[in-house]
Write a protein that holds these residues in place. Sequence first.
Motif, PDB file in Angstrom:
ATOM      1  N   THR A   1      27.914  55.392  45.058  1.00 27.13           N
ATOM      2  CA  THR A   1      28.525  55.105  43.759  1.00 27.13           C
ATOM      3  C   THR A   1      29.944  55.635  43.707  1.00 27.13           C
ATOM      4  O   THR A   1      30.188  56.825  43.935  1.00 27.13           O
ATOM      5  CB  THR A   1      27.690  55.726  42.622  1.00 27.13           C
ATOM      6  N   ASP A   2      30.882  54.754  43.399  1.00 26.73           N
ATOM      7  CA  ASP A   2      32.281  55.107  43.178  1.00 26.73           C
ATOM      8  C   ASP A   2      32.713  54.509  41.840  1.00 26.73           C
ATOM      9  O   ASP A   2      32.133  53.521  41.377  1.00 26.73           O
ATOM     10  CB  ASP A   2      33.174  54.542  44.298  1.00 26.73           C
ATOM     11  N   PRO A   3      33.747  55.080  41.213  1.00 30.23           N
ATOM     12  CA  PRO A   3      34.224  54.506  39.954  1.00 30.23           C
ATOM     13  C   PRO A   3      34.686  53.067  40.169  1.00 30.23           C
ATOM     14  O   PRO A   3      35.372  52.753  41.151  1.00 30.23           O
ATOM     15  CB  PRO A   3      35.394  55.416  39.572  1.00 30.23           C
ATOM     16  N   LEU A   4      34.319  52.186  39.250  1.00 33.04           N
ATOM     17  CA  LEU A   4      34.737  50.797  39.334  1.00 33.04           C
ATOM     18  C   LEU A   4      36.085  50.616  38.638  1.00 33.04           C
ATOM     19  O   LEU A   4      36.382  51.292  37.647  1.00 33.04           O
ATOM     20  CB  LEU A   4      33.698  49.880  38.678  1.00 33.04           C
ATOM     21  N   PRO A   5      36.919  49.721  39.152  1.00 30.69           N
ATOM     22  CA  PRO A   5      38.224  49.503  38.534  1.00 30.69           C
ATOM     23  C   PRO A   5      38.090  48.846  37.160  1.00 30.69           C
ATOM     24  O   PRO A   5      37.150  48.084  36.915  1.00 30.69           O
ATOM     25  CB  PRO A   5      38.935  48.569  39.524  1.00 30.69           C
ATOM     26  N   GLU A   6      39.011  49.140  36.282  1.00 33.62           N
ATOM     27  CA  GLU A   6      39.046  48.480  34.978  1.00 33.62           C
ATOM     28  C   GLU A   6      39.702  47.112  35.131  1.00 33.62           C
ATOM     29  O   GLU A   6      40.741  46.971  35.774  1.00 33.62           O
ATOM     30  CB  GLU A   6      39.810  49.329  33.967  1.00 33.62           C
TER      31      GLU A   6
ATOM     32  N   ARG B   1      35.286  51.335  50.719  1.00 29.28           N
ATOM     33  CA  ARG B   1      34.229  51.437  49.713  1.00 29.28           C
ATOM     34  C   ARG B   1      32.864  51.265  50.367  1.00 29.28           C
ATOM     35  O   ARG B   1      32.682  50.424  51.245  1.00 29.28           O
ATOM     36  CB  ARG B   1      34.403  50.347  48.641  1.00 29.28           C
TER      37      ARG B   1
ATOM     38  N   ASP C   1      30.245  51.103  48.060  1.00 25.87           N
ATOM     39  CA  ASP C   1      29.483  50.649  46.894  1.00 25.87           C
ATOM     40  C   ASP C   1      29.590  49.131  46.772  1.00 25.87           C
ATOM     41  O   ASP C   1      29.846  48.586  45.702  1.00 25.87           O
ATOM     42  CB  ASP C   1      29.991  51.321  45.615  1.00 25.87           C
TER      43      ASP C   1
ATOM     44  N   ASN D   1      27.787  47.159  44.060  1.00 28.48           N
ATOM     45  CA  ASN D   1      28.388  47.238  42.730  1.00 28.48           C
ATOM     46  C   ASN D   1      29.613  46.334  42.616  1.00 28.48           C
ATOM     47  O   ASN D   1      29.861  45.740  41.563  1.00 28.48           O
ATOM     48  CB  ASN D   1      28.773  48.680  42.413  1.00 28.48           C
TER      49      ASN D   1
END
Length: 346
Positions: free
Chosen positions: A159-164, A230, A232, A235
Amino acid sequence: MKLTQILLSQSEAGAETYFEKVAAAFATDPDFKQELIIEEQPSRQRRLDSAGVTYRTLPMGKISKPLLYNTRLKQHVSRFDPDVILTWVNRASRKCPPSNAVVIGRLGGYYDINNYRKCDHLIVNTPDLVRHVTENGWPADRVSMISNFGELPETLNVTDPLPEIPADHKVLLTLGRLHEKKAQDTAIRAMKQIPNATLLIAGSGELRSELEALAESEGVADRVRFLGLRKDVRNLFELADICLFPSRFEPLGNVVLEAWATNTPIVAAASTGPAWLIDHEENGLLFDIDDHAQCAEAVNRLLADETLAARLTEKGAQKFRDEFSQPVILQQYKDLFLRLAEAHRN
């Protein structure tokens, strides 16, 4: 049956990622007792731990590697005493130590077959690679074509932060190391003709600065996001409206299989692998290599026609299930391992 898989690489590219997927799949198969041999690498070890995969490591320290690397490799193979050894990438095939096992080398590219002289048999993942190895002197009865599967195991997902993403934007996803062969420049140039869309580029490599400069010069830097390496991928596919695969050179193209497995429409350059996998207008759209205008046209066509996108996605998912799903591909591996191990014992 006892299976050893050997990967001697620090890379996190396509072959190494697929190695982890195959290892995770065999770890759940009650017919196999599996052990991996890998170089020490914390990120890979964390993923394998998460997937419940048993492995042994080889030292990579400045002193321990020259002193112990080859010895440990021999010890790990001898202690486990496998029926089958599957070697991944050139180095593992060259360094595979003597044993009582049948040794199978797995090729996913146009490599020099001299690296595989210790192998009893080869597995390649496309018909053109069968041609490659046999034209270079490998006996046709000692090579099998088993392609890749497209599932993305949840156990290997990090899990990594997803881009906005702007609310009114569609999301295009391209995956691969930042290398000339992967042609991210084609995708960036196409963005000038694809309005209201954001391009996510997942991958690391030496061309990042050059590609960032290209996005600036093309006036699309605000709509191109460089995500770096990445793990993830599941995701990212969930976020994507279209998977864009512009590679100039691609023996197979795991990304195509992953798009089909995640029900994501695929637009790809017609390099060797994608052109073999994709039936144009049936389960994806192909464009000529390096033709960013054709690329943009194909993307815009899918974005404008939900019915077409749904049909291509459905047909891609069907081909995936029939030919490139994990149960189908693993059964081909198992059948080959059993046949070769029995012949080797006799």
